[in-house]
Design a protein around this motif. Structure first.
Motif, PDB file in Angstrom:
ATOM      1  N   VAL A 158     -21.761 125.303  96.869  1.00  0.00           N
ATOM      2  CA  VAL A 158     -23.003 125.990  96.495  1.00  0.00           C
ATOM      3  C   VAL A 158     -22.722 127.484  96.328  1.00  0.00           C
ATOM      4  O   VAL A 158     -21.799 128.026  96.941  1.00  0.00           O
ATOM      5  N   THR A 159     -23.517 128.130  95.504  1.00  0.00           N
ATOM      6  CA  THR A 159     -23.363 129.571  95.350  1.00  0.00           C
ATOM      7  C   THR A 159     -23.969 130.266  96.560  1.00  0.00           C
ATOM      8  O   THR A 159     -24.730 129.673  97.332  1.00  0.00           O
ATOM      9  N   LEU A 160     -23.643 131.537  96.718  1.00  0.00           N
ATOM     10  CA  LEU A 160     -24.180 132.316  97.841  1.00  0.00           C
ATOM     11  C   LEU A 160     -25.711 132.313  97.814  1.00  0.00           C
ATOM     12  O   LEU A 160     -26.371 132.145  98.843  1.00  0.00           O
TER      13      LEU A 160
ATOM     14  N   ASN B 172     -17.882 137.619 101.121  1.00  0.00           N
ATOM     15  CA  ASN B 172     -17.165 138.820 100.699  1.00  0.00           C
ATOM     16  C   ASN B 172     -15.678 138.749 101.020  1.00  0.00           C
ATOM     17  O   ASN B 172     -14.858 139.345 100.349  1.00  0.00           O
ATOM     18  N   LYS B 173     -15.342 137.997 102.080  1.00  0.00           N
ATOM     19  CA  LYS B 173     -13.932 137.824 102.402  1.00  0.00           C
ATOM     20  C   LYS B 173     -13.263 136.835 101.450  1.00  0.00           C
ATOM     21  O   LYS B 173     -12.042 136.692 101.453  1.00  0.00           O
ATOM     22  N   GLY B 174     -14.062 136.103 100.674  1.00  0.00           N
ATOM     23  CA  GLY B 174     -13.495 135.200  99.672  1.00  0.00           C
ATOM     24  C   GLY B 174     -13.659 133.721  99.976  1.00  0.00           C
ATOM     25  O   GLY B 174     -13.009 132.884  99.350  1.00  0.00           O
TER      26      GLY B 174
ATOM     27  N   CYS C 150      -8.673 143.492  85.146  1.00  0.00           N
ATOM     28  CA  CYS C 150      -8.121 144.001  86.406  1.00  0.00           C
ATOM     29  C   CYS C 150      -7.515 142.883  87.265  1.00  0.00           C
ATOM     30  O   CYS C 150      -6.667 143.140  88.104  1.00  0.00           O
ATOM     31  N   GLY C 151      -7.966 141.655  87.061  1.00  0.00           N
ATOM     32  CA  GLY C 151      -7.385 140.535  87.796  1.00  0.00           C
ATOM     33  C   GLY C 151      -7.890 140.356  89.213  1.00  0.00           C
ATOM     34  O   GLY C 151      -7.363 139.539  89.961  1.00  0.00           O
ATOM     35  N   THR C 152      -8.911 141.094  89.584  1.00  0.00           N
ATOM     36  CA  THR C 152      -9.445 140.987  90.949  1.00  0.00           C
ATOM     37  C   THR C 152      -9.910 139.567  91.261  1.00  0.00           C
ATOM     38  O   THR C 152      -9.735 139.065  92.367  1.00  0.00           O
ATOM     39  N   CYS C 153     -10.518 138.922  90.280  1.00  0.00           N
ATOM     40  CA  CYS C 153     -11.090 137.595  90.506  1.00  0.00           C
ATOM     41  C   CYS C 153     -10.014 136.527  90.676  1.00  0.00           C
ATOM     42  O   CYS C 153     -10.232 135.521  91.341  1.00  0.00           O
TER      43      CYS C 153
ATOM     44  N   CYS D 264     -15.852 134.583  92.437  1.00  0.00           N
ATOM     45  CA  CYS D 264     -15.296 135.503  91.440  1.00  0.00           C
ATOM     46  C   CYS D 264     -16.370 136.426  90.886  1.00  0.00           C
ATOM     47  O   CYS D 264     -16.119 137.590  90.591  1.00  0.00           O
ATOM     48  N   MET D 265     -17.587 135.877  90.760  1.00  0.00           N
ATOM     49  CA  MET D 265     -18.667 136.663  90.152  1.00  0.00           C
ATOM     50  C   MET D 265     -18.961 137.919  90.972  1.00  0.00           C
ATOM     51  O   MET D 265     -19.093 139.014  90.429  1.00  0.00           O
ATOM     52  N   THR D 266     -19.050 137.738  92.305  1.00  0.00           N
ATOM     53  CA  THR D 266     -19.465 138.876  93.134  1.00  0.00           C
ATOM     54  C   THR D 266     -18.375 139.923  93.290  1.00  0.00           C
ATOM     55  O   THR D 266     -18.665 141.045  93.688  1.00  0.00           O
ATOM     56  N   THR D 267     -17.133 139.557  92.989  1.00  0.00           N
ATOM     57  CA  THR D 267     -16.053 140.530  93.160  1.00  0.00           C
ATOM     58  C   THR D 267     -15.766 141.302  91.878  1.00  0.00           C
ATOM     59  O   THR D 267     -15.084 142.321  91.903  1.00  0.00           O
ATOM     60  N   CYS D 268     -16.276 140.827  90.753  1.00  0.00           N
ATOM     61  CA  CYS D 268     -15.956 141.440  89.459  1.00  0.00           C
ATOM     62  C   CYS D 268     -16.565 142.849  89.369  1.00  0.00           C
ATOM     63  O   CYS D 268     -17.777 143.012  89.473  1.00  0.00           O
ATOM     64  N   PRO D 269     -15.705 143.868  89.157  1.00  0.00           N
ATOM     65  CA  PRO D 269     -16.219 145.247  89.152  1.00  0.00           C
ATOM     66  C   PRO D 269     -17.067 145.562  87.919  1.00  0.00           C
ATOM     67  O   PRO D 269     -17.863 146.497  87.951  1.00  0.00           O
TER      68      PRO D 269
END
Lengths: 95, 275
Positions: B83-85, B160-162, B217-220, B251-256
């Motif tokens: 499930v999503t957050l 947030n920790k992934g 950036c590759g963060t996701c 991935c969505m929440t970490t994308c700058p």
């Protein structure tokens, strides 16, 4: 990573001697360092209303549950302080 | 078609149906299971799944048969869904009580004992949590009852920790748990990816990348627990394989740059049957 029916990888013979390794939760080196997370901790003593003491011998056991994922890196064999783990690929040498 | 939504959600998202958290549904599980011979039906299901997994290495010829059985009991007794957050937050509003506890998977795979409020990575939902002290070994390290607000903060912390939020049933469709999972120490994710045992279903959503917004950036990439995201070198942008995507939204929440959005799986003809 994805699941593959026709996977031709060789699967090792793996054993964990639970007589030698009788208090795994106080050590758990193999559980923590295996890159493939091959091992599983089995709780043998599961009693209603009683919490199992991690220092009690033979209350837990380590089992090579995911041996099909083993690459043969021998990290676990080298790290085990009680020499309880063996890994053997094919008819080769037992380590 | 989301099978559980049809059978347990009147055609809508099944985990938003308050009935699936109700006391009456919890009582049902004892009558549901046909294969437990009077034992704890969840424990019996876990054993059947574990037997199949071990057979993959011990007796590969038996594996397809055992895997088939494992699939059946897993979906009947201990099914999960990513499930999503946002949806997880809706879930904690529906369920009561809410208790934080140690993760059973991480105890099994890594010998990790979570025994304080900071380290708990599992959440128990509903009436069953009131009698947790019957099995202190399962809830090793105790449980911590929290309010809805605290539960949401806890979800955000691990998200947030992934970590991936996934719900777990205890006798489908009764929803009794909300776990924060990652690969390889979550057994449900591992069974699905490595053994094809479909205990864990994909989420209602799927990640979609806006190439114009992606800055490359590759963060996701490193956040994806399912190996769905790759960095496409030639165009210097991220590539999301939507067939591998489980729709967790990590991935969505970490994308700058806000390039990733979650779209409803049912709106994509090629994905609406992929669970």
């Amino acid at each position: 990573m994805a699941f593959n029916w026709e996977d031709p990888r060789p699967i090792p013979k793996m054993t964990v001697d639970n007589q030698k390794c009788n208090v795994p939760l106080t050590c758990k080196k193999c559980l923590e360092l295996c890159p493939q997370a091959v091992f599983a901790l089995i709780t043998l003593k599961y009693v209603k209303y009683v919490e199992t003491n991690i220092n009690e011998p033979y209350a837990y056991a380590v089992r090579p549950m995911h041996r099909d994922k083993c690459t043969g890196c021998m990290e676990c064999v080298n790290a085990c302080p009680r020499d309880a783990i063996t890994v053997q690929f094919g008819e080769g040498e037992v380590k | 078609m989301c099978q559980f939504c049809m059978t347990h959600g009147y055609g809508k998202v099944w985990y938003k149906n308050a009935m699936n958290y109700a006391r009456q549904m919890y009582k049902l599980k004892k009558h549901k299971s046909s294969h437990d011979h009077g034992r704890d039906p969840e424990g019996a299901a876990a054993l059947i799944i574990a037997e199949a997994v071990e057979a993959r290495g011990l007796k590969p010829e038996e594996f397809p048969r055992l895997r088939h059985m494992a699939n059946k009991v897993a979906q009947e007794m201990v099914a999960g869904q990513v499930v999503t957050l946002e949806d997880a937050m809706t879930m904690v509003e529906l369920a009561s009580p809410i208790a934080l506890m140690g993760c059973i998977c991480r105890k099994i795979t890594r010998g990790r004992l979570e025994d304080n409020e900071d380290s708990y990575t599992c959440m128990g939902l509903g009436i069953g949590m009131f009698k947790w002290d019957r099995w202190p070994e399962r809830y090793k390290g105790g449980v911590h009852f929290v309010t809805v607000e605290e539960a949401k903060q806890w979800l955000v912390k691990w998200h947030n920790k992934g970590m991936v939020a996934s719900l777990m049933t205890h006798g489908t469709p009764y929803i009794g748990g909300l776990c924060m999972c990652d690969y390889p120490d979550c057994l449900a994710i591992r069974y699905r990816l490595d053994y094809g045992i479909n205990q864990l279903f994909k989420g209602e959503f799927v990640a979609k990348l806006d190439y114009d917004k992606c800055c490359g950036c590759g963060t996701c990439v490193e956040r994806c627990q399912f190996g769905a995201i790759k960095f496409e070198v030639t165009i210097e942008k991220t590539n999301i394989d939507q067939f591998r995507c489980f729709g967790c939204g990590v991935c969505m929440t970490t994308c700058p740059t806000g390039a990733i959005s979650m779209v409803d799986r049912k709106t994509l003809p090629g994905l609406r049957e992929v669970w």
